[in-house]
Design an enzyme around this catalytic site. Sequence first.
Site, short mmCIF file in Angstrom:
data_model
loop_
_atom_site.label_atom_id
_atom_site.label_comp_id
_atom_site.label_asym_id
_atom_site.label_seq_id
_atom_site.Cartn_x
_atom_site.Cartn_y
_atom_site.Cartn_z
N CYS A 1 0.94 -1.07 0.23
CA CYS A 1 0.03 0.14 0.05
C CYS A 1 0.92 1.27 0.06
O CYS A 1 1.39 1.68 0.95
CB CYS A 1 -0.98 -0.08 1.03
SG CYS A 1 -1.88 1.42 1.41
N VAL A 2 0.87 1.93 -1.16
CA VAL A 2 1.79 3.06 -1.14
C VAL A 2 0.98 4.03 -2.25
O VAL A 2 0.47 3.66 -3.11
CB VAL A 2 3.17 2.94 -1.91
CG1 VAL A 2 3.21 2.23 -3.25
CG2 VAL A 2 4.02 3.99 -1.71
#
Length: 235
Positions: free
Chosen positions: A97-98
């Site tokens: 998750c970025v």
Amino acid sequence: MQYNSNVENLPPQVLRLVYKEVSALAADPPEGIKIYPSEEDITELHTAIEGPEGTPFAGGVFRMRLVLGKDFPAAPPKGYFLTKIFHPNVGHKGEICVNVLKRDWRAELGLRHVLLTIKCLMIHPNPESALNEEAGRLLLEDYTEYASRARLLTEIHAMGGHGGTSGVPQDPADGPQPKKHAGDPTKRAMGPGVAPSAALGNGANGSSTTSSSSSSNSNVVGKKKTDKKRALRRL
């Protein structure tokens, strides 16, 4: 975890751009990142990221995969860690998750930018968008415990080569082999430390048995010769 190839779903001009960028990455990869292009599927990019110094991941090598979807480059690629890692922004199945892989994505950013952003995420985790809630909580409340957990998983899963070669049983042929006696057949039949005379019985008994056997054979031969002479005289 299996992914379907999107080669057939991407336009030829996009495939050419992807091939060109992947080739450039392989020839000149970002520092601390190795690129392993797939000849069979250009929409899957395998990489290995060295754990940044000064982090709990230092000394480890983390395998990762980028998957380009059918809407690439309009939609961002998806990133997955294949090496287990304790990190707030990495889920239990390895999903990353970025923001650059979500709302901050722009088609012109390219794959190099994605890889550098993920490596930077290893240095500066973002607990506010945590996929691993426990890691995110520890990062905020007890960094020492967070670093200890992250370091432990790094040592277990990311050290000892790509994918971790520790724990692989060695081939017995690689070790020293037991010596074999090539000469005396009595040595091959006996275990270590057993004297040849013991294999034949007690030494004295073995000798006397052989002698008595030879003497008995001589008597039989002599008796046959005597009987033959007597038969000739009768003629």
